[in-house]
Write a protein that holds these residues in place. Structure first.
Motif, PDB file in Angstrom:
ATOM      1  N   SER A  76       0.812  -1.217   0.000  1.00 63.38           N
ATOM      2  CA  SER A  76       0.000   0.000   0.000  1.00 63.38           C
ATOM      3  C   SER A  76       0.845   1.267   0.000  1.00 63.38           C
ATOM      4  CB  SER A  76      -0.921   0.012   1.220  1.00 63.38           C
ATOM      5  OG  SER A  76      -0.162   0.035   2.428  1.00 63.38           O
ATOM      6  N   ARG A  77       2.078   1.165   0.456  1.00 62.20           N
ATOM      7  CA  ARG A  77       2.978   2.315   0.517  1.00 62.20           C
ATOM      8  C   ARG A  77       4.316   1.966  -0.110  1.00 62.20           C
ATOM      9  NH1 ARG A  77      -0.650   5.178   1.354  1.00 62.20           N
ATOM     10  NH2 ARG A  77      -1.063   6.611   3.074  1.00 62.20           N
ATOM     11  N   ALA A  78       4.880   2.954  -0.777  1.00 64.56           N
ATOM     12  CA  ALA A  78       6.256   2.861  -1.250  1.00 64.56           C
ATOM     13  C   ALA A  78       7.032   4.016  -0.643  1.00 64.56           C
ATOM     14  CB  ALA A  78       6.313   2.915  -2.772  1.00 64.56           C
ATOM     15  N   PHE A  79       8.304   3.810  -0.452  1.00 64.80           N
ATOM     16  CA  PHE A  79       9.174   4.849   0.093  1.00 64.80           C
ATOM     17  C   PHE A  79      10.336   5.041  -0.868  1.00 64.80           C
ATOM     18  CE2 PHE A  79       6.970   2.763   3.536  1.00 64.80           C
ATOM     19  CZ  PHE A  79       6.406   3.839   4.203  1.00 64.80           C
ATOM     20  N   ALA A  80      10.620   6.289  -1.168  1.00 64.64           N
ATOM     21  CA  ALA A  80      11.635   6.615  -2.166  1.00 64.64           C
ATOM     22  C   ALA A  80      12.587   7.658  -1.616  1.00 64.64           C
ATOM     23  CB  ALA A  80      10.974   7.134  -3.441  1.00 64.64           C
ATOM     24  N   ALA A  81      13.878   7.467  -1.891  1.00 65.18           N
ATOM     25  CA  ALA A  81      14.902   8.424  -1.494  1.00 65.18           C
ATOM     26  C   ALA A  81      15.629   8.902  -2.733  1.00 65.18           C
ATOM     27  CB  ALA A  81      15.890   7.791  -0.511  1.00 65.18           C
ATOM     28  N   GLY A  82      15.837  10.208  -2.826  1.00 66.07           N
ATOM     29  CA  GLY A  82      16.548  10.757  -3.967  1.00 66.07           C
ATOM     30  C   GLY A  82      16.840  12.222  -3.784  1.00 66.07           C
ATOM     31  N   ARG A  83      18.022  12.643  -4.235  1.00 67.59           N
ATOM     32  CA  ARG A  83      18.457  14.026  -4.100  1.00 67.59           C
ATOM     33  C   ARG A  83      18.359  14.468  -2.653  1.00 67.59           C
ATOM     34  NH1 ARG A  83      16.009  16.754  -9.671  1.00 67.59           N
ATOM     35  NH2 ARG A  83      17.194  15.398 -11.092  1.00 67.59           N
ATOM     36  N   ASP A  84      17.421  15.314  -2.323  1.00 67.70           N
ATOM     37  CA  ASP A  84      17.383  15.874  -0.967  1.00 67.70           C
ATOM     38  C   ASP A  84      16.113  15.513  -0.217  1.00 67.70           C
ATOM     39  OD1 ASP A  84      19.812  17.120  -1.499  1.00 67.70           O
ATOM     40  OD2 ASP A  84      18.827  18.911  -2.301  1.00 67.70           O
ATOM     41  N   LYS A  85      15.418  14.436  -0.639  1.00 71.11           N
ATOM     42  CA  LYS A  85      14.133  14.119  -0.033  1.00 71.11           C
ATOM     43  C   LYS A  85      13.982  12.618   0.217  1.00 71.11           C
ATOM     44  CE  LYS A  85      12.065  18.273  -0.322  1.00 71.11           C
ATOM     45  NZ  LYS A  85      11.487  18.997   0.836  1.00 71.11           N
ATOM     46  N   MET A 108      18.754   3.500   0.442  1.00 63.98           N
ATOM     47  CA  MET A 108      17.783   3.466   1.517  1.00 63.98           C
ATOM     48  C   MET A 108      17.333   2.040   1.753  1.00 63.98           C
ATOM     49  SD  MET A 108      14.144   3.139   1.708  1.00 63.98           S
ATOM     50  CE  MET A 108      13.594   3.789   0.122  1.00 63.98           C
ATOM     51  N   VAL A 109      17.089   1.682   3.021  1.00 66.78           N
ATOM     52  CA  VAL A 109      16.489   0.396   3.356  1.00 66.78           C
ATOM     53  C   VAL A 109      15.398   0.630   4.396  1.00 66.78           C
ATOM     54  CG1 VAL A 109      18.486  -1.050   2.832  1.00 66.78           C
ATOM     55  CG2 VAL A 109      18.258  -0.051   5.118  1.00 66.78           C
ATOM     56  N   LEU A 110      14.443  -0.289   4.397  1.00 70.24           N
ATOM     57  CA  LEU A 110      13.333  -0.241   5.336  1.00 70.24           C
ATOM     58  C   LEU A 110      13.500  -1.382   6.332  1.00 70.24           C
ATOM     59  CD1 LEU A 110      10.682   1.492   5.475  1.00 70.24           C
ATOM     60  CD2 LEU A 110       9.541  -0.411   4.325  1.00 70.24           C
ATOM     61  N   SER A 111      13.262  -1.090   7.617  1.00 67.02           N
ATOM     62  CA  SER A 111      13.347  -2.153   8.614  1.00 67.02           C
ATOM     63  C   SER A 111      12.291  -3.212   8.318  1.00 67.02           C
ATOM     64  CB  SER A 111      13.150  -1.588  10.023  1.00 67.02           C
ATOM     65  OG  SER A 111      11.849  -1.044  10.177  1.00 67.02           O
ATOM     66  N   ARG A 112      12.536  -4.421   8.764  1.00 65.44           N
ATOM     67  CA  ARG A 112      11.638  -5.519   8.390  1.00 65.44           C
ATOM     68  C   ARG A 112      10.278  -5.403   9.052  1.00 65.44           C
ATOM     69  NH1 ARG A 112      15.578 -10.806   7.581  1.00 65.44           N
ATOM     70  NH2 ARG A 112      17.311  -9.662   6.667  1.00 65.44           N
ATOM     71  N   ASP A 113      10.166  -4.646  10.148  1.00 66.82           N
ATOM     72  CA  ASP A 113       8.846  -4.393  10.725  1.00 66.82           C
ATOM     73  C   ASP A 113       8.194  -3.160  10.111  1.00 66.82           C
ATOM     74  OD1 ASP A 113      10.212  -2.255  11.836  1.00 66.82           O
ATOM     75  OD2 ASP A 113       9.902  -2.871  13.917  1.00 66.82           O
ATOM     76  N   GLU A 114       8.872  -2.558   9.149  1.00 66.49           N
ATOM     77  CA  GLU A 114       8.360  -1.448   8.336  1.00 66.49           C
ATOM     78  C   GLU A 114       8.083  -0.179   9.133  1.00 66.49           C
ATOM     79  OE1 GLU A 114       4.929  -3.053   6.427  1.00 66.49           O
ATOM     80  OE2 GLU A 114       6.045  -4.634   5.416  1.00 66.49           O
ATOM     81  N   THR A 115       8.697  -0.044  10.277  1.00 67.41           N
ATOM     82  CA  THR A 115       8.479   1.153  11.092  1.00 67.41           C
ATOM     83  C   THR A 115       9.522   2.226  10.853  1.00 67.41           C
ATOM     84  OG1 THR A 115       9.783   0.284  12.944  1.00 67.41           O
ATOM     85  CG2 THR A 115       7.421  -0.233  12.904  1.00 67.41           C
ATOM     86  N   THR A 116      10.688   1.830  10.334  1.00 66.49           N
ATOM     87  CA  THR A 116      11.825   2.740  10.269  1.00 66.49           C
ATOM     88  C   THR A 116      12.508   2.638   8.922  1.00 66.49           C
ATOM     89  OG1 THR A 116      12.162   2.314  12.630  1.00 66.49           O
ATOM     90  CG2 THR A 116      13.912   3.492  11.479  1.00 66.49           C
TER      91      THR A 116
END
Length: 653
Positions: A76-85, A108-116
């Motif tokens: 349901s969610r994706a997280f993206a890192a790039g440039r300054d955001k 970037m990596v996401l913790s396996r419990d998806e909290t961090t």
């Protein structure tokens, strides 16, 4: 009222002996129900079974800088890192819902419990930035010289970061709770992304420049072993069962994958390739992988030309590689991915190719324009996100649209069925892409207030199948599916629908690419309600009269020509198929069954058994549920029992 031109009727027809001989006659020999709830009969997908044809839509994009992407577990969610955001993206709408400033955001990596989330930041004071993804707030930053590739332990307590600032090479171990460096471990030169084994006990670090793999004991955070490998190691991939790690290597003399045993930290095999392979995409059964290889370059008229890229199949049992037959061949390097469920192979470059696994049947191709640097599949299989080397946008490639699978509520590529029990609970019975079921899941309660539940497919244009339901006062409600076995907030899409005695969901009935509804009023007139593709309606048109003699009207889908058809049972129990030509004109109706009055429920789910033909499900008086596989000619093959005890269901859709 619409024009009467092109109306078709459902007249009474006397069935002759020849017609009866040609008709489909129901099979007897029912099996009695043994309990009070529907029982499914799961079956594995038969080897070599047919796979539906499909198409790929042109890609779209999200105008947000991104170099690395991760999805949460339910997609349901994706997280993206790039440039300054650092961005949080709603996957259903492909829109950014929140952002955090991270100067110089890279890996970037996401913790396996998806909290961090942990993000390598390289502008200002270089660090690893720690972000709480629920609040989208930075909760800490650990300074270090030059953060490279990151990996997080299964418990989320430790992050391992390859430090790219020192030629000798090191891995920085970060204590997440304390938000500080726990230790710095010397490894080989040019460390890549750390590979953490499934239980978190070991960490492997591939070292590009000194032909080694460093083994870290995670309990003591010490280097326990340095393993020589043939040549420089570019990266590693953990096998599905966690027993092996595949490390890529390449030199002017040899290239391929080194196979390391997790139990012994020793090399146990080598898979040769022509040139430096990509990190392999592995199937869940651990037997097969796919990687990108490249033909040798050559000199042409004194000028060196690089060889074309192609995809290889990796036999992980015998440690061999072979070129994928009719695979991708191109001058730009693609990305290969295997879907989480192991049923799809994605090859994404300047054009995208999606193939079914294990059959390797082509499901669709689409021109992409340019190839992404990386490509990540959403866990549910609904789409994939790609990043480019310039990091200025995210490419969005949707999963193949399979014509006869428009009622796939969990996005696994198989047709599903919804059913309401006597208590008003709504259940999802996911199909297993053959003639059986995966475990059912409750997806609603209190549905007894609805006197009609219909499954139109994707009615609002968001690419996920929806529900239409009519309440006691005649209001029609749209329950949008979210592609993950659940529903978004409902909206009212009609009033006065109690005047309709039948509502049919035929799919795209008028050839405009949008899902439509067909409904019969009290006078027996049949009306087409064209969907506008966004959850609303275009003006209705009357398309038939005299339909009150029919006791069931269904939308089976497209049988043997383009265009969705109508299936109807008359008062005598005769089953008729009304087909259309490619010009939208109606053929003479076809007799496809007799003695169907014994069925207490009939459902046209689409392609239930994955043979690319729309099928029919029917419940008999004892509660047995039967599958009638569709024929290409429009009739049905011998039926198959797919469940018992279904009399407890008041609606099957």
């Amino acid at each position: 009222m619409g024009s009467s031109k092109g109306l078709f009727r459902a007249p009474n027809i006397r069935v002759g002996v020849a017609a009866v001989v040609m008709a489909f006659v129901m099979v007897t020999g029912f099996i009695p129900a043994a309990n009070t709830e529907p029982v499914a009969f799961p079956q594995a997908l038969a080897p070599g079974s047919a796979v539906p044809t499909a198409t790929l839509e042109p890609p779209s994009s999200i105008a947000v800088p991104a170099r690395s992407i991760a999805f949460n577990g339910d997609g349901s969610r994706a997280f993206a890192a790039g440039r300054d955001k650092f961005h949080a993206i709603d996957v259903a709408s492909d829109t950014v819902v929140a952002s955090v400033d991270v100067p110089g955001a890279g890996d970037m990596v996401l913790s396996r419990d998806e909290t961090t989330a942990f993000v390598a930041a390289g502008i200002g004071i270089p660090n690893v930035t720690i972000i709480d993804v629920a609040s989208m707030r930075v909760t800490g930053a650990v300074p270090m010289e030059k953060a490279g590739k990151l990996a997080v332990s299964p418990d989320g307590a430790t992050v391992y970061v390859s430090d790219e600032s020192l030629s000798a090479g090191s891995v920085v171990v970060i204590d997440v709770t304390a938000r500080k460096i726990k230790t710095v471990l010397p490894v080989g030169s040019g460390p890549g992304r750390p590979v953490i084994v499934a239980d978190g006990a070991k960490v492997y670090v591939p070292n590009l420049f000194d032909d080694t793999v460093t083994v870290i004991n995670a309990a003591t955070n010490t280097v326990s072993k340095t393993v020589p490998v043939p040549v420089g190691v570019y990266g590693g991939a953990l096998s599905a069962d966690g027993s092996r790690v595949y490390f890529t290597f390449s030199s002017t003399q040899e290239s391929g994958l080194s196979v390391m045993s997790v139990a012994t930290d020793a090399l146990v095999g080598t898979i040769r390739t022509t040139s430096e392979p990509s990190l392999p995409a592995l199937t869940p059964d651990g037997k097969t992988g796919y990687a990108v290889d490249q033909e040798p370059g050559r000199y042409v008229n004194g000028r060196f030309e690089a060889g074309a890229y192609f995809v290889v199949t990796l036999d992980l049992v015998n440690n061999t590689s072979t070129a994928l037959e009719n695979g991708y061949v191109g001058r730009d390097k693609p990305v290969v991915r295997v879907s989480v469920d192991g049923t799809r192979l994605y090859i994404v470059g300047t054009f995208a190719v999606v193939r079914a696994l294990p059959s390797q049947k082509f499901l669709g191709t689409e021109f992409m324009g340019e190839n992404p640097e990386n490509f990540i599949l959403e866990p549910g299989g609904s789409k994939g996100y790609g990043t480019f080397i310039d990091g200025n946008r995210i490419l969005v490639l949707r999963a193949p649209v399979i014509e006869h699978i428009r009622k796939d509520y969990n996005s696994d590529g198989a047709t599903d069925v919804l059913a309401r029990d006597g208590n008003g609970a709504l259940w999802l019975y996911p199909g297993n892409a053959n003639t059986g079921w995966l475990p059912r899941k409750q997806v609603g309660s209190g549905w007894n207030v609805m006197n009609l539940i219909a499954t139109p497919g994707d009615f609002n244009g968001d690419h996920f199948p929806d529900i239409l339901a009519r309440d006691g006062v005649g209001d029609l409600w749209l329950y949008p599916g979210n592609g993950a076995s659940d529903w978004l907030p409902r909206s009212k899409v009609g009033t006065g629908w109690n005047s309709m005695t039948a509502v049919v969901t035929p799919g795209d009935f008028n050839f405009d690419g949008k899902t439509d509804i067909v409904a019969r009023d009290g006078a027996g007139d049949l009306w087409l309600y064209p969907g506008d593709g966004t959850g609303g309606w275009l003006p209705r048109t009357r398309i038939g009269t005299g339909w009150n003699e029919m006791t069931a009207i269904l939308g089976p889908g497209n049988t043997n020509e383009a265009g969705n058809d109508i299936l109807a049972r008359d008062r005598a129990g005769t089953l008729w198929l009304y087909q259309r030509t490619t010009a939208g004109e109606w053929r003479s109706r076809m007799l496809v069954g007799i003695e169907w009055n014994g069925m207490t429920a009939m459902v046209t789910p689409g392609d239930f058994d994955s043979d690319d033909q729309p099928d029919l499900l029917a419940r008999d008086g004892t509660g047995n549920l039967w599958l009638y596989p569709g024929r290409p000619s429009g009739g049905y093959l011998p039926r198959v029992l797919v469940g018992v005890g279904w009399n407890v269901m008041t609606v099957i859709a």
